[in-house]
Design a protein around this motif. Structure first.
Motif, PDB file in Angstrom:
ATOM      1  N   THR A   1     -23.683 107.321 -56.546  1.00 28.06           N
ATOM      2  CA  THR A   1     -22.250 107.376 -56.221  1.00 28.06           C
ATOM      3  C   THR A   1     -22.016 107.692 -54.749  1.00 28.06           C
ATOM      4  O   THR A   1     -21.166 107.080 -54.106  1.00 28.06           O
ATOM      5  CB  THR A   1     -21.539 108.421 -57.107  1.00 28.06           C
ATOM      6  N   LEU A   2     -22.770 108.637 -54.208  1.00 31.18           N
ATOM      7  CA  LEU A   2     -22.515 109.109 -52.843  1.00 31.18           C
ATOM      8  C   LEU A   2     -23.492 108.587 -51.803  1.00 31.18           C
ATOM      9  O   LEU A   2     -23.228 108.697 -50.600  1.00 31.18           O
ATOM     10  CB  LEU A   2     -22.539 110.640 -52.804  1.00 31.18           C
ATOM     11  N   TYR A   3     -24.634 108.035 -52.227  1.00 28.45           N
ATOM     12  CA  TYR A   3     -25.689 107.696 -51.272  1.00 28.45           C
ATOM     13  C   TYR A   3     -26.166 106.257 -51.443  1.00 28.45           C
ATOM     14  O   TYR A   3     -26.435 105.809 -52.556  1.00 28.45           O
ATOM     15  CB  TYR A   3     -26.884 108.646 -51.439  1.00 28.45           C
ATOM     16  N   SER A   4     -26.311 105.561 -50.319  1.00 30.66           N
ATOM     17  CA  SER A   4     -26.867 104.213 -50.326  1.00 30.66           C
ATOM     18  C   SER A   4     -28.368 104.292 -50.086  1.00 30.66           C
ATOM     19  O   SER A   4     -28.889 105.317 -49.629  1.00 30.66           O
ATOM     20  CB  SER A   4     -26.225 103.373 -49.224  1.00 30.66           C
ATOM     21  N   VAL A   5     -29.063 103.200 -50.363  1.00 34.01           N
ATOM     22  CA  VAL A   5     -30.500 103.117 -50.113  1.00 34.01           C
ATOM     23  C   VAL A   5     -30.787 103.424 -48.640  1.00 34.01           C
ATOM     24  O   VAL A   5     -31.654 104.235 -48.313  1.00 34.01           O
ATOM     25  CB  VAL A   5     -31.043 101.720 -50.496  1.00 34.01           C
TER      26      VAL A   5
ATOM     27  N   GLY B   1     -29.539 118.914 -56.745  1.00 33.48           N
ATOM     28  CA  GLY B   1     -28.199 118.527 -56.319  1.00 33.48           C
ATOM     29  C   GLY B   1     -27.167 119.344 -57.062  1.00 33.48           C
ATOM     30  O   GLY B   1     -27.482 120.038 -58.033  1.00 33.48           O
ATOM     31  N   LEU B   2     -25.954 119.234 -56.601  1.00 38.05           N
ATOM     32  CA  LEU B   2     -24.830 119.952 -57.196  1.00 38.05           C
ATOM     33  C   LEU B   2     -23.767 118.945 -57.602  1.00 38.05           C
ATOM     34  O   LEU B   2     -23.490 117.995 -56.864  1.00 38.05           O
ATOM     35  CB  LEU B   2     -24.235 120.935 -56.175  1.00 38.05           C
ATOM     36  N   HIS B   3     -23.150 119.158 -58.770  1.00 36.05           N
ATOM     37  CA  HIS B   3     -22.101 118.257 -59.249  1.00 36.05           C
ATOM     38  C   HIS B   3     -20.758 118.627 -58.631  1.00 36.05           C
ATOM     39  O   HIS B   3     -20.379 119.801 -58.620  1.00 36.05           O
ATOM     40  CB  HIS B   3     -21.975 118.335 -60.778  1.00 36.05           C
ATOM     41  N   ARG B   4     -20.071 117.604 -58.121  1.00 38.98           N
ATOM     42  CA  ARG B   4     -18.686 117.789 -57.689  1.00 38.98           C
ATOM     43  C   ARG B   4     -17.793 117.732 -58.927  1.00 38.98           C
ATOM     44  O   ARG B   4     -18.260 117.410 -60.026  1.00 38.98           O
ATOM     45  CB  ARG B   4     -18.266 116.680 -56.726  1.00 38.98           C
ATOM     46  N   GLU B   5     -16.497 118.019 -58.734  1.00 39.72           N
ATOM     47  CA  GLU B   5     -15.554 117.968 -59.852  1.00 39.72           C
ATOM     48  C   GLU B   5     -15.496 116.587 -60.489  1.00 39.72           C
ATOM     49  O   GLU B   5     -15.281 116.468 -61.691  1.00 39.72           O
ATOM     50  CB  GLU B   5     -14.159 118.388 -59.394  1.00 39.72           C
ATOM     51  N   ASP B   6     -15.710 115.523 -59.692  1.00 42.73           N
ATOM     52  CA  ASP B   6     -15.658 114.169 -60.235  1.00 42.73           C
ATOM     53  C   ASP B   6     -16.986 113.738 -60.867  1.00 42.73           C
ATOM     54  O   ASP B   6     -17.123 112.601 -61.313  1.00 42.73           O
ATOM     55  CB  ASP B   6     -15.236 113.167 -59.159  1.00 42.73           C
ATOM     56  N   GLY B   7     -17.980 114.631 -60.888  1.00 46.48           N
ATOM     57  CA  GLY B   7     -19.261 114.331 -61.509  1.00 46.48           C
ATOM     58  C   GLY B   7     -20.307 113.793 -60.552  1.00 46.48           C
ATOM     59  O   GLY B   7     -21.479 113.705 -60.905  1.00 46.48           O
ATOM     60  N   ALA B   8     -19.923 113.398 -59.341  1.00 43.00           N
ATOM     61  CA  ALA B   8     -20.890 112.894 -58.363  1.00 43.00           C
ATOM     62  C   ALA B   8     -21.842 114.016 -57.954  1.00 43.00           C
ATOM     63  O   ALA B   8     -21.449 115.177 -57.877  1.00 43.00           O
ATOM     64  CB  ALA B   8     -20.170 112.349 -57.135  1.00 43.00           C
TER      65      ALA B   8
END
Length: 111
Positions: A53-57, A87-94
């Protein structure tokens, strides 16, 4: 929350490593990447990580991460994961990666 002793915490090997290869993992149940991470003297370990969700290759290549390196290997579909990237989950699950803010030697242990 279950409390642990300091001695139990010391048994967890949290080490810094540099991501040297990232591949899509289309067979995973949730979107994920297959990572190869260089942990210096500990060698290269593989991990499956749900961080698409947050990171590209391109963004992940060369990035240092913090991972647990002394869990037993775990089969994730057709892939054998050898470490757990943290990692840590944000409120949106990312998932937001836990990583050093400055470069450290690969294999450095969390102090």
């Amino acid at each position: 929350m279950e409390l642990i002793t300091f001695e139990q915490f010391l048994q967890v090997e949290l080490r810094a490593g540099t991501i040297i290869d990232v591949q899509p993992f289309p067979e995973a149940r949730k979107p994920a990447y297959k990572l190869k991470i260089d942990f210096g003297e500990l060698g290269i370990k593989k991990s499956s990580a749900q961080i698409t969700t947050l990171y590209s290759v391109e963004e992940l290549l060369g990035t240092q991460v913090l991972a647990v390196v002394n869990f037993p290997a775990k089969q994730v579909g057709p892939f054998m994961s050898e470490c757990l990237v943290t990692g840590l989950h944000r409120e949106d699950g990312a998932v937001v990666l836990v990583r050093p803010t400055e470069p450290v030697p690969n294999g450095s242990k969390l102090a």
